[in-house]
Design a protein around this motif. Structure first.
Motif, PDB file in Angstrom:
ATOM      1  N   ALA A 116     -44.665 -12.305 -14.725  1.00 54.33           N
ATOM      2  CA  ALA A 116     -44.764 -12.501 -16.175  1.00 54.33           C
ATOM      3  C   ALA A 116     -45.962 -11.772 -16.770  1.00 54.33           C
ATOM      4  O   ALA A 116     -46.059 -11.625 -17.990  1.00 54.33           O
ATOM      5  CB  ALA A 116     -44.837 -13.992 -16.502  1.00 54.33           C
ATOM      6  N   ALA A 117     -46.877 -11.324 -15.919  1.00 55.62           N
ATOM      7  CA  ALA A 117     -48.079 -10.621 -16.367  1.00 55.62           C
ATOM      8  C   ALA A 117     -48.093  -9.196 -15.809  1.00 55.62           C
ATOM      9  O   ALA A 117     -49.117  -8.699 -15.362  1.00 55.62           O
ATOM     10  CB  ALA A 117     -49.317 -11.387 -15.930  1.00 55.62           C
ATOM     11  N   THR A 118     -46.939  -8.548 -15.827  1.00 54.93           N
ATOM     12  CA  THR A 118     -46.831  -7.165 -15.371  1.00 54.93           C
ATOM     13  C   THR A 118     -47.053  -6.239 -16.555  1.00 54.93           C
ATOM     14  O   THR A 118     -46.420  -6.386 -17.599  1.00 54.93           O
ATOM     15  CB  THR A 118     -45.445  -6.880 -14.757  1.00 54.93           C
ATOM     16  N   ILE A 119     -47.964  -5.299 -16.363  1.00 51.67           N
ATOM     17  CA  ILE A 119     -48.305  -4.348 -17.418  1.00 51.67           C
ATOM     18  C   ILE A 119     -47.925  -2.944 -16.975  1.00 51.67           C
ATOM     19  O   ILE A 119     -48.244  -2.520 -15.869  1.00 51.67           O
ATOM     20  CB  ILE A 119     -49.817  -4.380 -17.722  1.00 51.67           C
ATOM     21  N   LYS A 120     -47.278  -2.238 -17.859  1.00 50.82           N
ATOM     22  CA  LYS A 120     -46.995  -0.826 -17.653  1.00 50.82           C
ATOM     23  C   LYS A 120     -48.160  -0.050 -18.279  1.00 50.82           C
ATOM     24  O   LYS A 120     -48.529  -0.296 -19.436  1.00 50.82           O
ATOM     25  CB  LYS A 120     -45.680  -0.453 -18.335  1.00 50.82           C
ATOM     26  N   LEU A 121     -48.735   0.856 -17.503  1.00 50.59           N
ATOM     27  CA  LEU A 121     -49.846   1.682 -17.988  1.00 50.59           C
ATOM     28  C   LEU A 121     -49.276   2.959 -18.593  1.00 50.59           C
ATOM     29  O   LEU A 121     -48.568   3.705 -17.912  1.00 50.59           O
ATOM     30  CB  LEU A 121     -50.783   2.021 -16.838  1.00 50.59           C
ATOM     31  N   VAL A 122     -49.575   3.198 -19.855  1.00 51.10           N
ATOM     32  CA  VAL A 122     -49.069   4.361 -20.564  1.00 51.10           C
ATOM     33  C   VAL A 122     -50.262   5.224 -20.968  1.00 51.10           C
ATOM     34  O   VAL A 122     -51.161   4.725 -21.649  1.00 51.10           O
ATOM     35  CB  VAL A 122     -48.268   3.941 -21.821  1.00 51.10           C
ATOM     36  N   PRO A 123     -50.273   6.503 -20.561  1.00 56.46           N
ATOM     37  CA  PRO A 123     -51.425   7.350 -20.908  1.00 56.46           C
ATOM     38  C   PRO A 123     -51.500   7.591 -22.414  1.00 56.46           C
ATOM     39  O   PRO A 123     -50.480   7.674 -23.100  1.00 56.46           O
ATOM     40  CB  PRO A 123     -51.155   8.650 -20.155  1.00 56.46           C
ATOM     41  N   ARG A 124     -52.739   7.677 -22.899  1.00 60.65           N
ATOM     42  CA  ARG A 124     -52.959   8.027 -24.299  1.00 60.65           C
ATOM     43  C   ARG A 124     -53.446   9.463 -24.350  1.00 60.65           C
ATOM     44  O   ARG A 124     -54.218   9.894 -23.503  1.00 60.65           O
ATOM     45  CB  ARG A 124     -53.998   7.109 -24.946  1.00 60.65           C
ATOM     46  N   SER A 125     -53.032  10.178 -25.352  1.00 59.63           N
ATOM     47  CA  SER A 125     -53.449  11.589 -25.517  1.00 59.63           C
ATOM     48  C   SER A 125     -54.886  11.665 -25.975  1.00 59.63           C
ATOM     49  O   SER A 125     -55.384  10.849 -26.671  1.00 59.63           O
ATOM     50  CB  SER A 125     -52.569  12.286 -26.541  1.00 59.63           C
TER      51      SER A 125
END
Length: 125
Positions: A116-125
């Motif tokens: 329930a506390a899974t985070i997807k890491l998305v790069p920021r430009s």
């Protein structure tokens, strides 16, 4: 939306640990915490062993932005909710990558609370 490079995915995905620092409401970074990271396809994921009540997890909800370091990669990221349909697949990646640890240790990140506390890491430009 920015995407990970192949090199970043490989370096971070192969790293045993990742340092994650979330942004406070005033824009400063919190103290980094060390955690496990897994790669599934072209995405990177982290989980809170303490579920949604974990302090660092709650910190990611403040601005949903922060900074990570792993495998020689330093990157500003956005914290996105993971697709819950991937829970079993992400569990399998955790079990495979961290199989040298006991089931009890790996169980800290492959349980309903951690899912329930899974985070997807998305790069920021």
């Amino acid at each position: 939306m920015a995407t990970w490079t192949s090199d970043e995915l490989t370096k971070i995905g192969n790293a045993d640990e990742l340092e994650l620092a979330s942004l406070r409401s005033d824009g400063t970074l919190r103290k980094p915490v060390i955690m496990w990271v897994v790669r599934h396809g072209d995405d990177l994921y982290v989980r809170s062993m303490h579920g949604r009540s974990g302090a660092w997890f709650r910190g990611t909800l403040t601005r949903r932005e922060g900074h990570i370091q792993a495998g020689g990669v330093d990157k500003d990221v956005t914290f996105a909710d993971a697709d819950r349909d991937l829970d079993d697949q992400i569990d399998a990646v955790y079990r495979t990558k961290y199989r040298r640890y006991s089931d009890g240790v790996v169980g800290g990140v492959v349980n309903p609370g951690a899912r329930a506390a899974t985070i997807k890491l998305v790069p920021r430009s």
